[in-house]
Write an enzyme that holds these catalytic residues in place. Structure first.
Site, PDB file in Angstrom:
ATOM      1  N   TYR A  15      22.295  23.618  12.599  1.00  0.00           N
ATOM      2  CA  TYR A  15      21.086  23.699  11.783  1.00  0.00           C
ATOM      3  C   TYR A  15      20.561  25.132  11.617  1.00  0.00           C
ATOM      4  O   TYR A  15      19.613  25.350  10.877  1.00  0.00           O
ATOM      5  CB  TYR A  15      19.963  22.859  12.401  1.00  0.00           C
ATOM      6  CG  TYR A  15      20.268  21.390  12.480  1.00  0.00           C
ATOM      7  CD1 TYR A  15      20.307  20.608  11.335  1.00  0.00           C
ATOM      8  CD2 TYR A  15      20.526  20.785  13.701  1.00  0.00           C
ATOM      9  CE1 TYR A  15      20.595  19.256  11.390  1.00  0.00           C
ATOM     10  CE2 TYR A  15      20.811  19.429  13.771  1.00  0.00           C
ATOM     11  CZ  TYR A  15      20.849  18.675  12.620  1.00  0.00           C
ATOM     12  OH  TYR A  15      21.129  17.332  12.691  1.00  0.00           O
ATOM     13  N   HIS A  20      15.730  23.734   6.285  1.00  0.00           N
ATOM     14  CA  HIS A  20      14.733  23.021   7.089  1.00  0.00           C
ATOM     15  C   HIS A  20      14.331  23.832   8.329  1.00  0.00           C
ATOM     16  O   HIS A  20      13.345  23.505   8.972  1.00  0.00           O
ATOM     17  CB  HIS A  20      15.305  21.666   7.499  1.00  0.00           C
ATOM     18  CG  HIS A  20      14.327  20.537   7.466  1.00  0.00           C
ATOM     19  ND1 HIS A  20      13.182  20.511   6.689  1.00  0.00           N
ATOM     20  CD2 HIS A  20      14.328  19.347   8.127  1.00  0.00           C
ATOM     21  CE1 HIS A  20      12.547  19.371   6.871  1.00  0.00           C
ATOM     22  NE2 HIS A  20      13.211  18.649   7.744  1.00  0.00           N
ATOM     23  N   TYR A  64      13.374  18.007  17.768  1.00  0.00           N
ATOM     24  CA  TYR A  64      13.790  17.840  16.386  1.00  0.00           C
ATOM     25  C   TYR A  64      12.553  17.690  15.506  1.00  0.00           C
ATOM     26  O   TYR A  64      11.467  17.389  15.967  1.00  0.00           O
ATOM     27  CB  TYR A  64      14.789  16.694  16.192  1.00  0.00           C
ATOM     28  CG  TYR A  64      16.138  17.014  16.791  1.00  0.00           C
ATOM     29  CD1 TYR A  64      17.067  17.776  16.089  1.00  0.00           C
ATOM     30  CD2 TYR A  64      16.456  16.605  18.078  1.00  0.00           C
ATOM     31  CE1 TYR A  64      18.291  18.104  16.641  1.00  0.00           C
ATOM     32  CE2 TYR A  64      17.680  16.922  18.647  1.00  0.00           C
ATOM     33  CZ  TYR A  64      18.596  17.671  17.923  1.00  0.00           C
ATOM     34  OH  TYR A  64      19.794  18.001  18.481  1.00  0.00           O
ATOM     35  N   ASN A  66      11.273  15.649  13.321  1.00  0.00           N
ATOM     36  CA  ASN A  66      10.447  14.456  13.141  1.00  0.00           C
ATOM     37  C   ASN A  66       9.546  14.127  14.323  1.00  0.00           C
ATOM     38  O   ASN A  66       8.715  13.228  14.218  1.00  0.00           O
ATOM     39  CB  ASN A  66      11.327  13.252  12.803  1.00  0.00           C
ATOM     40  CG  ASN A  66      12.022  13.424  11.469  1.00  0.00           C
ATOM     41  OD1 ASN A  66      11.751  14.350  10.721  1.00  0.00           O
ATOM     42  ND2 ASN A  66      12.932  12.526  11.171  1.00  0.00           N
ATOM     43  N   ASP A  91       9.086  24.804   6.374  1.00  0.00           N
ATOM     44  CA  ASP A  91       9.695  24.875   5.047  1.00  0.00           C
ATOM     45  C   ASP A  91       8.913  23.995   4.077  1.00  0.00           C
ATOM     46  O   ASP A  91       8.202  23.075   4.485  1.00  0.00           O
ATOM     47  CB  ASP A  91      11.150  24.395   5.117  1.00  0.00           C
ATOM     48  CG  ASP A  91      11.256  22.943   5.540  1.00  0.00           C
ATOM     49  OD1 ASP A  91      11.637  22.112   4.697  1.00  0.00           O
ATOM     50  OD2 ASP A  91      10.946  22.618   6.708  1.00  0.00           O
ATOM     51  N   ASN A 112       8.207  15.343   7.164  1.00  0.00           N
ATOM     52  CA  ASN A 112       8.155  14.494   8.361  1.00  0.00           C
ATOM     53  C   ASN A 112       7.653  15.223   9.599  1.00  0.00           C
ATOM     54  O   ASN A 112       7.006  14.618  10.455  1.00  0.00           O
ATOM     55  CB  ASN A 112       9.519  13.871   8.632  1.00  0.00           C
ATOM     56  CG  ASN A 112       9.877  12.825   7.595  1.00  0.00           C
ATOM     57  OD1 ASN A 112       9.003  12.203   6.994  1.00  0.00           O
ATOM     58  ND2 ASN A 112      11.166  12.639   7.362  1.00  0.00           N
TER      59      ASN A 112
END
Length: 186
Positions: A15, A20, A64, A66, A91, A112
């Site tokens: 990632y 993101h 993470y 969420n 973002d 989220n």
């Protein structure tokens, strides 16, 4: 005076350069430029840095995207930082690449990570710096887009863009949200 700066993103090398992870990228860029380091702590990578008489506490949640609210809430309480001194860096697909938008509060707008923060804190009354990543994706391809890496033309511009976002963070902490908004919202 203490400030809590929370960069949102997802952990893991897969990632690292994704859109993101713009929040992680902003705080990582500040760390690289100013010589402070992140350490793995409870629920997050964290760093402390003194800047112009202010104590800045940086958080990159390891929960993470969420579940970002867990780490933010924990360090908000642990460090005893008032909510008006919190800035979430994230973002935003609704802003073009290269644009910044700083607000003192607001809705999650389909994000989220912000939605989870709102749920955990029970409020939307915290500042957020939205880092535009654009929305050049086909219908139904949003997840692929935000979890995709920046294209080469944007990667070339990314360091300057991250510097501008980092300067917005520092202005928020030293001169206040109104001055930061006047200087960096476009």
């Amino acid at each position: 005076m203490k400030f809590l700066i929370v960069g949102l993103g997802n952990i893991g090398p897969e990632y690292a350069l994704t859109r993101h992870n713009a929040g992680f990228m902003v705080v990582d860029r500040l760390a690289a430029q100013h010589g402070f380091n992140f350490s793995m702590t409870r629920l997050a990578y964290t760093a402390k840095w003194q800047y112009k008489g202010k104590q800045l506490f940086f958080v990159k949640p390891t929960t993470y995207m969420n579940l970002s609210g867990r780490a933010l809430h924990y360090y908000l309480k642990q460090e005893n930082i008032p909510i008006e001194n919190v800035l979430v860096v994230t973002d935003d697909k609704d802003l073009p690449f290269g644009k910044l938008r700083l607000k003192p509060k607001g809705s999650p707008g389909g994000h989220n990570g912000l939605r989870n923060i709102d749920e955990v804190l029970g409020t939307q009354e915290y500042a957020r710096l939205r880092v535009g990543i654009g929305n050049n994706f086909s219908r139904g391809r949003q997840i692929d887009f935000v979890l995709g890496e920046f294209p080469e033309d944007e990667l070339i511009q990314l360091p300057d863009y991250l510097d501008k976002a980092g300067n917005a963070v520092l202005t928020f902490c030293t001169l206040g949200i109104q001055t930061a908004m006047n200087n960096y919202n476009q």
